[in-house]
Design a protein around this motif. Structure first.
Motif, PDB file in Angstrom:
ATOM      1  N   GLU A 241       0.828  -1.221   0.000  1.00 14.38           N
ATOM      2  CA  GLU A 241       0.000   0.000   0.000  1.00 14.38           C
ATOM      3  C   GLU A 241       0.853   1.257   0.000  1.00 14.38           C
ATOM      4  OE1 GLU A 241      -3.307   0.829  -0.116  1.00 14.38           O
ATOM      5  OE2 GLU A 241      -3.622  -1.248  -0.708  1.00 14.38           O
ATOM      6  N   GLY A 242       2.185   1.077   0.033  1.00 11.90           N
ATOM      7  CA  GLY A 242       3.064   2.234  -0.030  1.00 11.90           C
ATOM      8  C   GLY A 242       3.628   2.675   1.313  1.00 11.90           C
ATOM      9  N   ILE A 243       3.322   1.929   2.382  1.00 11.13           N
ATOM     10  CA  ILE A 243       3.907   2.274   3.687  1.00 11.13           C
ATOM     11  C   ILE A 243       5.396   1.883   3.644  1.00 11.13           C
ATOM     12  CG2 ILE A 243       3.793   1.870   6.213  1.00 11.13           C
ATOM     13  CD1 ILE A 243       1.162   3.039   5.222  1.00 11.13           C
ATOM     14  N   GLU A 244       6.234   2.759   4.141  1.00  9.79           N
ATOM     15  CA  GLU A 244       7.687   2.508   4.127  1.00  9.79           C
ATOM     16  C   GLU A 244       7.961   1.161   4.824  1.00  9.79           C
ATOM     17  OE1 GLU A 244      11.637   2.287   5.221  1.00  9.79           O
ATOM     18  OE2 GLU A 244      10.235   2.909   6.788  1.00  9.79           O
ATOM     19  N   ALA A 245       8.862   0.358   4.240  1.00  6.77           N
ATOM     20  CA  ALA A 245       9.029  -1.035   4.654  1.00  6.77           C
ATOM     21  C   ALA A 245       9.337  -1.222   6.152  1.00  6.77           C
ATOM     22  CB  ALA A 245      10.095  -1.701   3.796  1.00  6.77           C
ATOM     23  N   LYS A 246      10.286  -0.450   6.681  1.00  8.91           N
ATOM     24  CA  LYS A 246      10.653  -0.624   8.107  1.00  8.91           C
ATOM     25  C   LYS A 246       9.477  -0.251   9.010  1.00  8.91           C
ATOM     26  CE  LYS A 246      15.615   0.273   7.760  1.00  8.91           C
ATOM     27  NZ  LYS A 246      15.700   0.596   6.332  1.00  8.91           N
ATOM     28  N   GLU A 247       8.793   0.822   8.623  1.00  8.92           N
ATOM     29  CA  GLU A 247       7.612   1.286   9.373  1.00  8.92           C
ATOM     30  C   GLU A 247       6.537   0.187   9.361  1.00  8.92           C
ATOM     31  OE1 GLU A 247       7.248   4.182  10.828  1.00  8.92           O
ATOM     32  OE2 GLU A 247       5.090   4.384  11.139  1.00  8.92           O
ATOM     33  N   ALA A 248       6.321  -0.375   8.183  1.00 13.05           N
ATOM     34  CA  ALA A 248       5.307  -1.436   8.037  1.00 13.05           C
ATOM     35  C   ALA A 248       5.652  -2.612   8.953  1.00 13.05           C
ATOM     36  CB  ALA A 248       5.236  -1.895   6.573  1.00 13.05           C
ATOM     37  N   CYS A 249       6.929  -2.941   9.025  1.00 12.45           N
ATOM     38  CA  CYS A 249       7.344  -4.074   9.867  1.00 12.45           C
ATOM     39  C   CYS A 249       7.134  -3.772  11.344  1.00 12.45           C
ATOM     40  CB  CYS A 249       8.807  -4.426   9.612  1.00 12.45           C
ATOM     41  SG  CYS A 249       9.059  -5.126   7.979  1.00 12.45           S
ATOM     42  N   LYS A 250       7.388  -2.525  11.722  1.00 12.88           N
ATOM     43  CA  LYS A 250       7.156  -2.150  13.128  1.00 12.88           C
ATOM     44  C   LYS A 250       5.672  -2.290  13.465  1.00 12.88           C
ATOM     45  CE  LYS A 250      10.886   1.144  13.627  1.00 12.88           C
ATOM     46  NZ  LYS A 250      11.250   2.534  13.851  1.00 12.88           N
ATOM     47  N   ILE A 251       4.844  -1.750  12.565  1.00 12.42           N
ATOM     48  CA  ILE A 251       3.395  -1.747  12.809  1.00 12.42           C
ATOM     49  C   ILE A 251       2.834  -3.166  12.834  1.00 12.42           C
ATOM     50  CG2 ILE A 251       1.166  -1.018  11.811  1.00 12.42           C
ATOM     51  CD1 ILE A 251       2.775   1.382  10.608  1.00 12.42           C
ATOM     52  N   ALA A 252       3.389  -4.014  11.973  1.00 13.34           N
ATOM     53  CA  ALA A 252       2.823  -5.368  11.858  1.00 13.34           C
ATOM     54  C   ALA A 252       3.570  -6.396  12.709  1.00 13.34           C
ATOM     55  CB  ALA A 252       2.837  -5.803  10.390  1.00 13.34           C
ATOM     56  N   SER A 254       6.754  -5.616  15.519  1.00 17.49           N
ATOM     57  CA  SER A 254       7.221  -5.335  16.890  1.00 17.49           C
ATOM     58  C   SER A 254       6.109  -4.797  17.780  1.00 17.49           C
ATOM     59  CB  SER A 254       8.429  -4.396  16.883  1.00 17.49           C
ATOM     60  OG  SER A 254       8.127  -3.198  16.211  1.00 17.49           O
ATOM     61  N   GLN A 255       5.195  -3.997  17.211  1.00 18.54           N
ATOM     62  CA  GLN A 255       4.112  -3.445  18.030  1.00 18.54           C
ATOM     63  C   GLN A 255       3.088  -4.507  18.449  1.00 18.54           C
ATOM     64  OE1 GLN A 255       3.776  -0.493  19.458  1.00 18.54           O
ATOM     65  NE2 GLN A 255       5.676   0.311  18.622  1.00 18.54           N
ATOM     66  N   PRO A 256       2.577  -5.299  17.510  1.00 15.87           N
ATOM     67  CA  PRO A 256       1.548  -6.264  17.930  1.00 15.87           C
ATOM     68  C   PRO A 256       2.035  -7.330  18.914  1.00 15.87           C
ATOM     69  CG  PRO A 256       1.542  -6.017  15.545  1.00 15.87           C
ATOM     70  CD  PRO A 256       2.751  -5.305  16.050  1.00 15.87           C
ATOM     71  N   ILE A 257       3.280  -7.812  18.771  1.00 14.22           N
ATOM     72  CA  ILE A 257       3.597  -9.010  19.564  1.00 14.22           C
ATOM     73  C   ILE A 257       4.052  -8.750  20.991  1.00 14.22           C
ATOM     74  CG2 ILE A 257       4.023 -10.538  17.576  1.00 14.22           C
ATOM     75  CD1 ILE A 257       6.970 -10.343  18.168  1.00 14.22           C
ATOM     76  N   THR A 258       4.443  -7.506  21.302  1.00 13.65           N
ATOM     77  CA  THR A 258       4.846  -7.247  22.691  1.00 13.65           C
ATOM     78  C   THR A 258       4.584  -5.791  23.085  1.00 13.65           C
ATOM     79  OG1 THR A 258       6.699  -7.234  24.245  1.00 13.65           O
ATOM     80  CG2 THR A 258       7.262  -6.850  21.941  1.00 13.65           C
ATOM     81  N   ASP A 262      11.734  -2.675  25.731  1.00 12.61           N
ATOM     82  CA  ASP A 262      13.074  -3.213  25.452  1.00 12.61           C
ATOM     83  C   ASP A 262      13.021  -4.256  24.338  1.00 12.61           C
ATOM     84  OD1 ASP A 262      14.121  -1.601  27.386  1.00 12.61           O
ATOM     85  OD2 ASP A 262      13.925  -3.116  28.966  1.00 12.61           O
ATOM     86  N   LEU A 263      12.029  -5.119  24.440  1.00 16.70           N
ATOM     87  CA  LEU A 263      11.882  -6.144  23.394  1.00 16.70           C
ATOM     88  C   LEU A 263      11.555  -5.499  22.054  1.00 16.70           C
ATOM     89  CD1 LEU A 263       9.938  -9.112  25.054  1.00 16.70           C
ATOM     90  CD2 LEU A 263      12.179  -9.205  23.972  1.00 16.70           C
ATOM     91  N   GLN A 264      10.674  -4.503  22.101  1.00 13.61           N
ATOM     92  CA  GLN A 264      10.306  -3.810  20.851  1.00 13.61           C
ATOM     93  C   GLN A 264      11.545  -3.190  20.206  1.00 13.61           C
ATOM     94  OE1 GLN A 264       7.275  -1.027  21.985  1.00 13.61           O
ATOM     95  NE2 GLN A 264       5.606  -2.480  21.643  1.00 13.61           N
ATOM     96  N   LYS A 265      12.402  -2.622  21.051  1.00 12.19           N
ATOM     97  CA  LYS A 265      13.614  -1.975  20.545  1.00 12.19           C
ATOM     98  C   LYS A 265      14.509  -3.026  19.878  1.00 12.19           C
ATOM     99  CE  LYS A 265      17.053   1.311  22.098  1.00 12.19           C
ATOM    100  NZ  LYS A 265      18.192   0.675  22.773  1.00 12.19           N
ATOM    101  N   SER A 266      14.666  -4.153  20.531  1.00 17.79           N
ATOM    102  CA  SER A 266      15.519  -5.214  19.956  1.00 17.79           C
ATOM    103  C   SER A 266      14.952  -5.693  18.626  1.00 17.79           C
ATOM    104  CB  SER A 266      15.614  -6.404  20.910  1.00 17.79           C
ATOM    105  OG  SER A 266      15.945  -5.981  22.186  1.00 17.79           O
ATOM    106  N   ILE A 267      13.628  -5.829  18.578  1.00 19.30           N
ATOM    107  CA  ILE A 267      12.993  -6.290  17.339  1.00 19.30           C
ATOM    108  C   ILE A 267      13.163  -5.239  16.233  1.00 19.30           C
ATOM    109  CG2 ILE A 267      10.780  -6.917  16.256  1.00 19.30           C
ATOM    110  CD1 ILE A 267       9.993  -8.118  19.001  1.00 19.30           C
ATOM    111  N   ASP A 268      13.007  -3.969  16.613  1.00 17.50           N
ATOM    112  CA  ASP A 268      13.188  -2.894  15.622  1.00 17.50           C
ATOM    113  C   ASP A 268      14.612  -2.887  15.071  1.00 17.50           C
ATOM    114  OD1 ASP A 268      10.580  -2.203  15.872  1.00 17.50           O
ATOM    115  OD2 ASP A 268      10.912  -0.499  17.216  1.00 17.50           O
TER     116      ASP A 268
END
Ligand code: ADP
Length: 275
Positions: A241-252, A254-258, A262-268
């Protein structure tokens, strides 16, 4: 008020028939095992983490076996009455309404109880007589017993990752099912699935899968569950849909799973390194 009781005779199950072949990539011999279980009238338990393909597999099997698929999402307020049926007031009459389980039995459908441990144990007991040689469902409120036709099949899904004393399947229920183990598809297949479901290019699909696999290795560092194939697909769809790839990965991912920062940061960091 007239107390006319009617058994709902017509069974509108056509809507539960799957007419188009669902996209399903077999991971092992699960299709053959399921067919063998179906032929032998054995109930099946699909064990595996959330979002790894169990529901899609059921849709595929229902299509392949040409049976309607009636799916019931289990939750703690689900009662035996919800499954079996109840009397409802309709105008001046009281009419009997089959619950989804009774409907599935009568129409020889495949009944899929998703996340079966979420249901209360006293609710689950109603499936017991359907899972042994009797293959019956007693409808106490009508004083009748309905025998399942050969075509009927019962399957459940169960996530062993959520195991706890409160939410575990009782042995008396567990031992009524053959169990097929599911897991996230191996990288090569998962890449194929992500590309098919999202239309991202091969390289992006490969990166999404690599991120997924790296995050799954975090499971032993405080993550309750690894990132599901479903979430990889969500990320791919956002990218399309045009969302920047890294942003899309964060939204789909690192954010949903925890919710742990600290964990989110490591995943990012993993996302930043791969995407
Ligand atoms: P579950 O029921 O295990 O929670 P789903 O069946 O909903 O998970 O799977 C999530 C998504 O992952 C599906 O909608 C499908 O797009 C995809 N998927 C997972 N495994 C497969 C597979 N083997 N073949 C095709 N699609 C798959």
């Amino acid at each position: 008020m007239a107390m006319k009781c009617a058994l709902s005779e017509e069974l509108p199950v056509d809507e539960y028939l799957i007419t188009e072949e669902p996209y399903y990539v077999p991971v092992g011999n699960e299709v053959e095992i399921f067919i063998a279980a179906y032929r032998n009238k054995l109930p099946v338990n699909l064990k595996g983490p959330t979002g790894c393909g169990k529901t899609r597999f059921m849709e595929y099997m229902a299509w392949k076996l040409q049976r309607p698929l009636i799916t019931i999402a289990c939750h703690e307020d689900l009662t035996a009455t919800d499954l079996v049926g109840r009397f409802l007031i309709k105008g001046e009459n009281v009419e009997w309404n089959d619950g989804p389980l009774t409907k599935a039995v009568k129409s020889g459908a495949i009944c899929y109880l998703d996340e079966v441990v979420e249901a209360r144990k006293d609710t689950i007991v109603v499936i017991h007589p359907l899972t042994d040689d009797r293959r019956i469902i007693p409808i106490d409120k009508l004083g009748v017993i309905v025998k399942a036709p050969d075509e009927f099949m019962l399957s459940v899904s169960y996530n062993p990752g959520y195991q706890s004393i409160v939410k575990d399947m009782k042995q008396s229920t567990r031992q009524r099912f053959v169990a097929i183990e599911f897991d996230y598809p191996p990288a090569e297949l998962e890449k194929q699935i992500v590309a098919h479901e999202t239309h991202v290019d091969e390289q992006t699909a490969a990166r999404l899968v690599e991120i997924g696999q790296s995050i799954r290795n975090f499971k032993h560092h405080g993550l309750e569950e690894g990132v599901s194939t479903r979430l990889l697909i969500y990320a791919g769809k956002l990218i399309q849909e045009g969302i920047e790839a890294k942003e899309a990965c964060k939204i789909a991912m690192s954010q949903p799973i925890t919710d742990n920062p600290d964990l989110q940061k490591s995943i990012d960091e993993i996302i930043a390194a791969i995407m």
